[in-house]
Design a protein around this motif. Structure first.
Motif, PDB file in Angstrom:
ATOM      1  N   GLY A 131      10.153  -5.361  -6.235  1.00 30.02           N
ATOM      2  CA  GLY A 131       9.041  -5.597  -5.316  1.00 30.02           C
ATOM      3  C   GLY A 131       8.402  -4.316  -4.828  1.00 30.02           C
ATOM      4  O   GLY A 131       7.172  -4.180  -4.825  1.00 30.02           O
ATOM      5  N   GLU A 132       9.231  -3.357  -4.449  1.00 28.94           N
ATOM      6  CA  GLU A 132       8.714  -2.092  -3.933  1.00 28.94           C
ATOM      7  C   GLU A 132       8.083  -1.256  -5.041  1.00 28.94           C
ATOM      8  O   GLU A 132       6.987  -0.709  -4.882  1.00 28.94           O
ATOM      9  N   VAL A 133       8.768  -1.159  -6.166  1.00 24.13           N
ATOM     10  CA  VAL A 133       8.219  -0.380  -7.283  1.00 24.13           C
ATOM     11  C   VAL A 133       6.971  -1.062  -7.844  1.00 24.13           C
ATOM     12  O   VAL A 133       5.986  -0.404  -8.181  1.00 24.13           O
ATOM     13  N   GLY A 134       6.998  -2.386  -7.894  1.00 24.81           N
ATOM     14  CA  GLY A 134       5.807  -3.116  -8.330  1.00 24.81           C
ATOM     15  C   GLY A 134       4.625  -2.865  -7.420  1.00 24.81           C
ATOM     16  O   GLY A 134       3.480  -2.768  -7.866  1.00 24.81           O
ATOM     17  N   GLY A 135       4.902  -2.718  -6.113  1.00 21.89           N
ATOM     18  CA  GLY A 135       3.836  -2.438  -5.154  1.00 21.89           C
ATOM     19  C   GLY A 135       3.251  -1.054  -5.295  1.00 21.89           C
ATOM     20  O   GLY A 135       2.074  -0.834  -4.986  1.00 21.89           O
ATOM     21  N   ILE A 136       4.059  -0.106  -5.763  1.00 21.78           N
ATOM     22  CA  ILE A 136       3.543   1.240  -6.016  1.00 21.78           C
ATOM     23  C   ILE A 136       2.678   1.252  -7.266  1.00 21.78           C
ATOM     24  O   ILE A 136       1.637   1.914  -7.330  1.00 21.78           O
ATOM     25  N   LEU A 137       3.095   0.481  -8.261  1.00 30.19           N
ATOM     26  CA  LEU A 137       2.414   0.497  -9.559  1.00 30.19           C
ATOM     27  C   LEU A 137       1.163  -0.375  -9.612  1.00 30.19           C
ATOM     28  O   LEU A 137       0.242  -0.099 -10.380  1.00 30.19           O
ATOM     29  N   ASN A 138       1.125  -1.424  -8.790  1.00 28.90           N
ATOM     30  CA  ASN A 138       0.047  -2.412  -8.902  1.00 28.90           C
ATOM     31  C   ASN A 138      -0.650  -2.643  -7.562  1.00 28.90           C
ATOM     32  O   ASN A 138      -0.010  -2.994  -6.575  1.00 28.90           O
ATOM     33  N   GLU A 139      -1.945  -2.467  -7.546  1.00 31.81           N
ATOM     34  CA  GLU A 139      -2.735  -2.663  -6.331  1.00 31.81           C
ATOM     35  C   GLU A 139      -2.673  -4.122  -5.888  1.00 31.81           C
ATOM     36  O   GLU A 139      -2.734  -5.048  -6.699  1.00 31.81           O
ATOM     37  N   ASN A 140      -2.538  -4.342  -4.593  1.00 31.33           N
ATOM     38  CA  ASN A 140      -2.488  -5.675  -3.979  1.00 31.33           C
ATOM     39  C   ASN A 140      -1.296  -6.506  -4.454  1.00 31.33           C
ATOM     40  O   ASN A 140      -1.330  -7.738  -4.448  1.00 31.33           O
ATOM     41  N   PHE A 141      -0.234  -5.849  -4.829  1.00 31.10           N
ATOM     42  CA  PHE A 141       0.987  -6.526  -5.255  1.00 31.10           C
ATOM     43  C   PHE A 141       1.589  -7.292  -4.071  1.00 31.10           C
ATOM     44  O   PHE A 141       1.536  -6.840  -2.930  1.00 31.10           O
ATOM     45  N   ILE A 142       2.165  -8.452  -4.346  1.00 32.02           N
ATOM     46  CA  ILE A 142       2.805  -9.260  -3.309  1.00 32.02           C
ATOM     47  C   ILE A 142       4.318  -9.156  -3.476  1.00 32.02           C
ATOM     48  O   ILE A 142       4.864  -9.506  -4.515  1.00 32.02           O
ATOM     49  N   ALA A 143       4.988  -8.668  -2.447  1.00 36.06           N
ATOM     50  CA  ALA A 143       6.436  -8.453  -2.511  1.00 36.06           C
ATOM     51  C   ALA A 143       7.151  -9.288  -1.460  1.00 36.06           C
ATOM     52  O   ALA A 143       6.529 -10.082  -0.738  1.00 36.06           O
ATOM     53  N   SER A 144       8.447  -9.101  -1.378  1.00 37.86           N
ATOM     54  CA  SER A 144       9.280  -9.753  -0.356  1.00 37.86           C
ATOM     55  C   SER A 144       9.125 -11.270  -0.381  1.00 37.86           C
ATOM     56  O   SER A 144       8.926 -11.913   0.644  1.00 37.86           O
ATOM     57  N   ARG A 145       9.199 -11.820  -1.599  1.00 38.99           N
ATOM     58  CA  ARG A 145       9.100 -13.267  -1.810  1.00 38.99           C
ATOM     59  C   ARG A 145       7.838 -13.850  -1.164  1.00 38.99           C
ATOM     60  O   ARG A 145       7.866 -14.898  -0.528  1.00 38.99           O
ATOM     61  N   GLY A 146       6.732 -13.115  -1.319  1.00 36.11           N
ATOM     62  CA  GLY A 146       5.444 -13.580  -0.831  1.00 36.11           C
ATOM     63  C   GLY A 146       5.108 -13.188   0.588  1.00 36.11           C
ATOM     64  O   GLY A 146       4.026 -13.512   1.082  1.00 36.11           O
ATOM     65  N   ALA A 147       5.999 -12.462   1.255  1.00 30.61           N
ATOM     66  CA  ALA A 147       5.806 -12.164   2.675  1.00 30.61           C
ATOM     67  C   ALA A 147       5.024 -10.881   2.934  1.00 30.61           C
ATOM     68  O   ALA A 147       4.562 -10.655   4.050  1.00 30.61           O
ATOM     69  N   GLN A 148       4.874 -10.013   1.929  1.00 35.47           N
ATOM     70  CA  GLN A 148       4.231  -8.728   2.182  1.00 35.47           C
ATOM     71  C   GLN A 148       3.293  -8.316   1.050  1.00 35.47           C
ATOM     72  O   GLN A 148       3.721  -8.103  -0.073  1.00 35.47           O
ATOM     73  N   LYS A 149       2.004  -8.215   1.370  1.00 43.57           N
ATOM     74  CA  LYS A 149       1.045  -7.640   0.438  1.00 43.57           C
ATOM     75  C   LYS A 149       1.117  -6.128   0.571  1.00 43.57           C
ATOM     76  O   LYS A 149       1.102  -5.576   1.666  1.00 43.57           O
TER      77      LYS A 149
END
Length: 219
Positions: A22-40
């Motif tokens: 989730g965290e690495v995906g958020g660094i790599l991809n703009e507007n990534f949704i992490a934390s099982r949908g809880a954090q953009k």
């Protein structure tokens, strides 16, 4: 996880920040949704997560994705961290090690005073069976906890020396585990995410039930 147990046994203050998909995906991809949908993951949050991976300090532990489960994310994160003594897997305390964490690590955690930062749907009363000495609970929104970053970023000033701060805040916990340990390292910061969800939220995830995809490294 011997390092984790040894630090607790020896009362060595440290920080453990876990950067998984989730965290690495958020660094790599703009507007990534992490934390099982809880954090953009905003641009600002992504930048702070990247800083957390790159930061280095004695006893600042960084967990990165499993090389078998997430090979591309592992390669990216591993390159950011580089050669570093305090590097481990993000799932070091869960998956195949979860039962050992509960049986061996939790009793050591309960010996210290604890500050708990988590979502406002967490009920800590069930943790009494473990003997947790929680002296203060801070509640943040379930959704977009990072929106409260500016309100809580200086809380570290209130933490007593040699206490433990348990963070259960999605990507925000990774930011705080880095920034607070950087500023005040006589406290232990544990980014534990959903580890205690069965007791605090009545929710079980795959690693709680053993329902995980086979992996020779982390499962």
């Amino acid at each position: 996880m011997e390092w984790f147990i040894d630090n607790l046994l020896n009362n060595t203050n440290f920080s453990f920040s876990r950067f998984n998909d989730g965290e690495v995906g958020g660094i790599l991809n703009e507007n990534f949704i992490a934390s099982r949908g809880a954090q953009k993951i905003s641009i600002e949050l992504a930048s702070k997560l990247k800083e957390g991976l790159e930061f280095k300090k004695d006893n600042y532990w960084v967990g990165i994705p499993c090389p078998e489960c997430y090979p591309d994310m592992y390669k990216f994160a591993n390159n950011l961290v580089g050669e570093y003594k305090y590097k481990t897997l993000a799932v070091e305390l869960i998956n195949k090690n979860y039962q050992r964490f509960i049986s061996e690590c939790v009793p050591l955690i309960t010996k210290r005073k604890i500050y708990w930062l988590g979502s406002n749907d967490q009920n800590l009363s069930e943790l009494e069976k473990f003997g947790f000495n929680i002296i203060k609970q801070y509640k943040l929104p379930i959704k977009d906890a990072f929106s409260k970053y500016n309100d809580i970023k200086d809380l570290y000033k209130d933490f007593k020396p040699n206490s433990i701060v348990i963070l259960s805040l999605g990507p925000l916990e990774r930011v705080l585990a880095k920034e607070w340990f950087e500023k005040k390292d006589n406290v232990t910061y544990l980014g534990l995410g959903s580890t205690f969800d069965p007791w605090t939220r009545g929710v079980k995830h795959g690693y709680h039930t053993g329902n995980l995809s086979p992996c020779k490294i982390c499962n």
